[in-house]
Design an enzyme around this catalytic site. Structure first.
Site, PDB file in Angstrom:
ATOM      1  N   GLU A   1      16.462  57.792  46.098  1.00  0.00           N
ATOM      2  CA  GLU A   1      17.721  57.706  45.349  1.00  0.00           C
ATOM      3  C   GLU A   1      18.924  57.549  46.276  1.00  0.00           C
ATOM      4  OE1 GLU A   1      17.575  57.091  42.346  1.00  0.00           O
ATOM      5  OE2 GLU A   1      15.554  57.751  41.867  1.00  0.00           O
TER       6      GLU A   1
ATOM      7  N   HIS B   1      23.159  51.492  48.783  1.00  0.00           N
ATOM      8  CA  HIS B   1      23.247  50.078  48.404  1.00  0.00           C
ATOM      9  C   HIS B   1      24.471  49.859  47.510  1.00  0.00           C
ATOM     10  CE1 HIS B   1      20.738  46.301  47.070  1.00  0.00           C
ATOM     11  NE2 HIS B   1      21.928  45.979  47.558  1.00  0.00           N
TER      12      HIS B   1
END
Length: 602
Positions: free
Chosen positions: A393, A399
């Site tokens: 996660e 990202h």
């Protein structure tokens, strides 16, 4: 028997283990105030209908305002969902989440005119507008992507008709979800002590990972014997799903449902077929894995209910969240200090909701929020799997964070094809770190078992699903009804091909297609396998080459959707139009089997 650990109420969870939603809105009252302000602005967007081609300034103002208002609507919706997920029993947050979803529908309705109008702008008009309003050049790629869809956009009347059919078209997935999630019930599974345990779709997975073989067998048989009683209903739903895909892809002038599905992510269809072909050429490695599993479990016959049981026992240990945090942080050192500084910010400043509490949403996810940082929901269990979930996660979070920081809002969101790359790369770096820190044969075998399971579950199993989905589409294109008998025969043959001669492929596993929700996700599952392959390639390049590879990786993570996903990955050193990344990942799987055999069979 030890007393079961009590699940705390939300109010009993120490604040340091909860996320800080005040970073989005300082209070629920502030949310309500912003909601009213945003809702009042929606008619402003609707007022641009019929005007987008009148001038460069008008077009720029609309695009700028629509993105800003969309971000505010998304922020409102995300905050409400985060609060709801803290304790799904709280009516106040259920209502707020409902209001947030309804506001998004209002926004969609208010801006429904824009795509047809934008498509009517000719290239010559756009070039003139860019010259008159240089700031509009920001949207060049946006218009290029939009224009690429032009041949698949129909007349206003036809588009309205397809939109009206949308709710009806969702019926197969909706009915499947209600059927399997609410109406379908199973007899209890029975363990080796004769205890009766409740069986459901959720508990089935847990039971299949148990070391109690009798429990695994009982759960497996009762799951598929029950599904077998509804095989014709399940087949009718999949047949309807396949017909729906064929109808919509033909209506939009795509050559096939697969071509329509991959086009939404700007991915060439050969990427899908390369994956299936390359995995098929490497099934011997999965067959080796199956033989090793059979030996390590010490069974005369290996059945499909033996596929998830641990091959190595006695090495598991408690990993408190504090230890998981520090281990993940250390494991990501190869990504460089810039990357780890963001990780530390998230770990130290309550981006994460850590432990289970009564009413909390199950599972784990990352939610990016335009007005703040990413948020992560966990249900940490103080074990190895939970530590890998944390790393996973955090990859999603980084990202989203890096793309949001580097890209304007119009190019901030990455497409689903690359969504699992950063998260899985983090997991791969964590695994390599853990393996580098242990010299104990049993612990190393335990870690390798986890690594092998990721390959089997993601690269092989998801590709098998993708191949079944491809076959389902081919049969439908030929006009062949997808009956229960046909689906069972196709799936059983596919399962036997993948798992090989050392696995007993019985009539029950032939029904597995009837419980897989992903077959309603429109050629989605292949992306798990391609993403995993890309992540393995990137992690190995980072460990091998260091700073140049990290620089390329950070460039990919900062790219959002500023380029096509294939081009973004190519910039990081991975060409997914080539079989090489998949082949390299499968070669690594083979070497891991070699080591596992050495550790456990010598």
């Amino acid at each position: 028997m030890a007393e079961a650990k009590k699940i705390p109420q939300r109010s009993e969870v120490p604040v340091e283990y909860t996320w800080n939603t005040a970073d989005i809105y300082p209070s629920d009252e502030a949310w309500e105030k912003d909601f009213e302000e945003v809702q009042a602005q929606l008619p402003v967007l609707a007022g641009y209908a019929g005007r987008l081609g009148e001038s460069a300034q008008t077009l720029y103002d609309y695009l700028d305002q629509s993105i800003k208002i969309s971000d505010r609507v998304l922020t409102l919706a995300r905050y409400a969902c985060l609060r709801q997920d803290e304790d799904t029993r709280v009516g106040k947050y259920q209502a707020m989440a409902g209001k947030g979803a309804a506001l998004w529908v209002e926004l969609t309705s208010a801006t429904a005119f824009d795509t047809p109008e934008l498509l009517r702008l000719s290239p010559e008009t756009l070039e003139r507008f860019y010259a008159e309003k240089p700031e509009l050049s920001l949207y060049r790629r946006f218009f290029t992507v939009l224009q690429d869809k032009k041949e698949h956009i129909l007349s206003n009347a036809e588009e309205k008709l397809l939109a009206a059919a949308g709710e009806m078209a969702d019926a197969p997935d909706t009915i499947f979800s209600k059927f399997t999630g609410a109406d379908l019930t199973f007899p209890d599974a029975v363990d080796k002590e004769g205890n009766h345990l409740p069986l459901s779709n959720a508990t089935y997975v847990t039971y299949e990972m148990s070391e109690d073989r009798e429990l695994r067998r009982s759960a497996y048989e009762k799951m598929y014997d029950t599904l077998g009683g509804f095989r014709n209903t399940a087949a009718a739903l999949l047949d309807a799903e396949a017909k729906k895909r064929r109808f919509f892809s033909a209506a939009r002038r795509y050559e096939s449902p697969l071509a329509a599905a991959v086009a939404s992510n700007r991915v060439p269809p050969e990427v899908y077929r390369n994956l299936v072909d390359t995995v098929n050429a490497n099934l011997d490695k999965l067959h080796r894995y199956v033989r090793l599993r059979k030996k390590l479990l010490g069974v005369d016959e290996l059945h499909m209910y033996d596929v998830y049981a641990p091959m190595v026992s006695g090495a598991s240990k408690v990993i408190p969240f504090g230890e998981a945090k520090s281990t993940v942080y250390d494991a990501l050192a190869p990504m460089g200090e810039e990357y780890r500084a963001i990780i530390k910010e998230g770990l130290d400043h309550r981006w994460i909701d850590v432990y289970e509490n009564a009413g909390k949403r199950s599972g784990g996810y990352m939610s990016d929020t335009p007005a703040a940082h990413p948020y992560i929901l966990l249900n940490h269990k103080d074990d190895l799997e939970s530590m890998f979930t944390l790393a996973h996660e955090l990859g999603h979070a980084l990202h989203s964070y890096l793309s949001a920081r580097a890209q304007p809002a119009v190019y901030r969101d990455y497409v689903i094809f690359v969504a699992e790359v950063a998260s899985t790369c983090n997991e791969a770096l964590l695994m390599e770190y853990l393996l580098s820190k242990t010299t104990d044969k049993t612990e190393r075998a335990w870690l390798l078992n986890h690594f092998l399971e990721q390959f089997k579950g993601t690269l092989y199993r998801q590709t098998m699903f993708a191949e079944f989905e491809l076959r389902m589409g081919e049969l439908n294109a030929q006009g062949t009804p997808l009956t229960a008998e046909l689906l069972c025969a196709e799936y059983k043959a596919l399962n036997a091909k993948y798992f090989g001669p050392d696995m007993v492929t019985d009539d029950r596993i032939a029904l597995e297609w009837a419980r897989i929700p992903h077959f309603y996700y429109n050629y989605y599952v292949y992306q798990y396998a391609t993403g995993y392959s890309a992540a393995i390639a990137l992690s190995r390049r980072i460990l091998r080459e260091g700073e140049p590879a990290v620089k390329d990786m950070l460039g990919f993570l900062s790219g959002g959707c500023s380029k096509d996903p294939i081009d973004l990955l190519r910039g990081a050193g991975v060409d997914m139009t080539s079989p090489k990344p998949v082949q390299d990942a499968l070669d690594l799987f083979g070497s891991l089997i070699d080591e596992m055999e050495t550790l456990t069979l010598d």
